[in-house]
Design an enzyme around this catalytic site. Structure first.
Site, short mmCIF file in Angstrom:
data_model
loop_
_atom_site.label_atom_id
_atom_site.label_comp_id
_atom_site.label_asym_id
_atom_site.label_seq_id
_atom_site.Cartn_x
_atom_site.Cartn_y
_atom_site.Cartn_z
N GLY A 74 -8.11 14.55 -2.07
CA GLY A 74 -7.91 14.32 -0.64
C GLY A 74 -7.37 15.56 0.07
N THR A 75 -6.38 16.19 -0.54
CA THR A 75 -5.75 17.35 0.12
C THR A 75 -6.77 18.47 0.35
OG1 THR A 75 -3.64 16.77 -0.87
CG2 THR A 75 -3.88 19.04 -0.10
N ASN A 153 -0.64 5.80 4.96
CA ASN A 153 -0.28 5.57 3.56
C ASN A 153 1.05 4.87 3.38
OD1 ASN A 153 0.11 8.36 4.63
ND2 ASN A 153 1.48 8.52 2.89
N GLN A 181 -6.80 6.45 2.23
CA GLN A 181 -6.22 5.14 1.89
C GLN A 181 -7.16 3.97 2.13
OE1 GLN A 181 -3.68 4.41 0.15
NE2 GLN A 181 -2.55 6.33 0.12
N HIS A 203 -8.67 9.01 -6.89
CA HIS A 203 -7.58 8.33 -7.61
C HIS A 203 -6.93 7.21 -6.82
CE1 HIS A 203 -3.74 10.25 -5.99
NE2 HIS A 203 -4.64 11.07 -5.48
N CYS A 327 15.47 12.32 0.20
CA CYS A 327 16.91 12.56 0.18
C CYS A 327 17.14 14.05 0.31
CB CYS A 327 17.47 12.05 -1.14
SG CYS A 327 19.26 11.97 -1.13
N1 PLP Z 1 -4.16 11.49 2.86
C1 PLP Z 1 -3.53 10.32 2.65
C2 PLP Z 1 -3.47 9.30 3.75
C3 PLP Z 1 -2.93 10.06 1.41
O1 PLP Z 1 -2.30 8.90 1.21
C4 PLP Z 1 -3.01 11.06 0.39
C5 PLP Z 1 -2.35 10.85 -0.92
O2 PLP Z 1 -1.29 10.27 -1.01
C6 PLP Z 1 -3.70 12.25 0.66
C7 PLP Z 1 -4.26 12.41 1.90
C8 PLP Z 1 -3.83 13.33 -0.39
O3 PLP Z 1 -4.77 12.97 -1.38
P1 PLP Z 1 -4.77 13.67 -2.82
O4 PLP Z 1 -3.59 13.11 -3.57
O5 PLP Z 1 -6.07 13.27 -3.45
O6 PLP Z 1 -4.68 15.14 -2.60
#
Ligand code: PLP
Length: 385
Positions: A74-75, A153, A181, A203, A327
């Site tokens: 995703g990133t 998320n 998501q 994932h 935190c």
């Molecule tokens: N965007 C959203 C809304 C997410 O929840 C996440 C992961 O938690 C990501 C992007 C990033 O995805 P990845 O973990 O595959 O890099």
């Protein structure tokens, strides 16, 4: 050390692999190790597996296979979408987004600002709904890109994609949706959405970690971030993560087949869980309850309590959940999402995200419901005692 079994209610962080996914990946990790770019038949047989996976991912979102680019997750998809679309369209210097995006989007936006872009992060109401009139005023003919998530998320709150996308498209802006998501959990049809780019991650729907995809609508121009061997139609260089891609394809096919049934069953469990918690515990608030939400997510604020303490006690019971708060320097910082929603500090600091998947059972949810009241009472006693 024997493996402990957990009640895993942290499926928005990641999900367990489907057995069919593991089975499909194994040959690629062992005997079918050839490079898909090799001319020989061995290489071409692996290429064929990748192209099948591309079709499966395209089918999941109602797209064409040639509109799918595989990435590392995703990133990376988000980075490629945002940076790649802006690089391909350098004349416009404005980006519109929201205050409740994932850090994968927010950090890119910060960098764009440092590089001289004007960035608007539109706020949300107490239920997490995006301020549509502010969105409408922010988009101008200067806007290069609009980027927003489909489901949040932390809260699961859903965005009305066509409404926001249409405003941006009317001004000729490229539209990117972070569907990390929702892809694989809800049915998505790219034909119905005026969206150019859509980010997915395997994932989050029972596929492997470290593999994702970016949907790029035909004729949308995107410049690559990673150049090299010309893979993925020159949009993402590097020898493909063959096992990951094949695993993602199978996860996509199963998600497409099962998501309606899973949604039905999981939403029933989630809704009953929320009713039960709020009936038994009057100081509990379901955050974003009044908004349309994805069916698996429940973010509950336990007023006056500290999320970290709740998570530790849950973890002692073998229950995995999470909190959006971090935190820092001894003080509890509520999440940027809950802060943007204007959730009171006393509720936000005790907010726990429970996120379910197809593998959760009613018996597990009942066990959490059984453990939660005592556990919270213990914390309340500590606080007042
Ligand atoms: N965007 C959203 C809304 C997410 O929840 C996440 C992961 O938690 C990501 C992007 C990033 O995805 P990845 O973990 O595959 O890099």
């Amino acid at each position: 050390m024997g493996e402990r079994s957990y009640i895993y209610l942290d499926n928005n962080a990641t999900t367990p692999l489907l057995p069919e996914v593991v089975e499909a990946m194994m040959p690629l990790l062992t005997s079918q190790f050839a490079n898909p770019s090799s001319i020989h038949q061995f290489g071409q047989s692996v290429r064929h597996r990748i192209e099948c996976a591309r079709q499966q991912v395209a089918d999941l979102i109602g797209a064409e296979p040639r509109e799918i680019v595989f990435t590392s997750g995703g990133t990376e998809s988000i980075n490629l979408a945002i940076r790649g679309a802006l690089a391909a369209n350098p004349r416009r210097r404005h980006v519109v987004s929201t205050a409740v995006e994932h850090s994968a989007v927010l950090r890119v936006l910060d960098e764009l600002e440092d590089a001289g872009y004007r960035v608007d992060r539109i706020g949300v109401d107490r239920e997490g709904g995006i301020d549509e009139s502010a969105w409408r005023s922010a988009v101008t003919p200067e806007t290069a890109l609009a980027t927003f998530q489909h489901a949040n998320n932390e809260t699961g709150v859903l965005t009305d994609v066509p409404r926001l996308a249409n405003v941006a498209a009317e001004h000729g802006a490229v539209v990117h949706v972070d569907a990390v998501q929702t892809a694989g959990k809800m049915s998505l049809h790219m034909a119905d959405w005026p969206v150019n780019l859509l980010s997915l991650s395997a994932h989050k729907f029972h596929g492997p970690k470290g593999v994702g995809a970016l949907y790029i609508r035909r004729r949308t121009r995107v410049a690559p971030l990673v150049v090299g061997g010309g893979q993925e139609r020159k949009l993402r260089g590097g020898t493909e993560n063959t096992a990951g891609i094949v695993g993602m394809g199978v996860a996509a096919a199963i998600a497409r087949r099962d998501s309606a049934e899973v949604a039905e069953r999981v939403s029933r469990m989630r809704d009953a869980f929320e009713s039960d918690v709020t009936t038994r515990l009057p100081f509990a608030e379901v955050i974003g309850r009044g908004a349309p939400r994805i069916y698996n997510t429940s973010n509950i604020g336990f007023e006056g309590l500290a999320a970290e303490a709740i998570l530790i006690l849950l973890s002692e019971h073998g229950i995995c959940a999470s909190s959006g708060s971090a935190c820092s320097s001894g003080s509890l910082e509520p999440s940027h999402v809950l802060r943007a929603m204007g959730v009171e500090e006393s509720i936000a600091q005790g907010a726990i995200r429970f996120s379910l998947s197809r593998f959760n059972t009613q018996a597990e949810v009942d066990e959490v419901l059984g453990a939660l009241p005592n556990l919270l009472r213990r914390l309340q006693a500590l606080r007042t005692g």
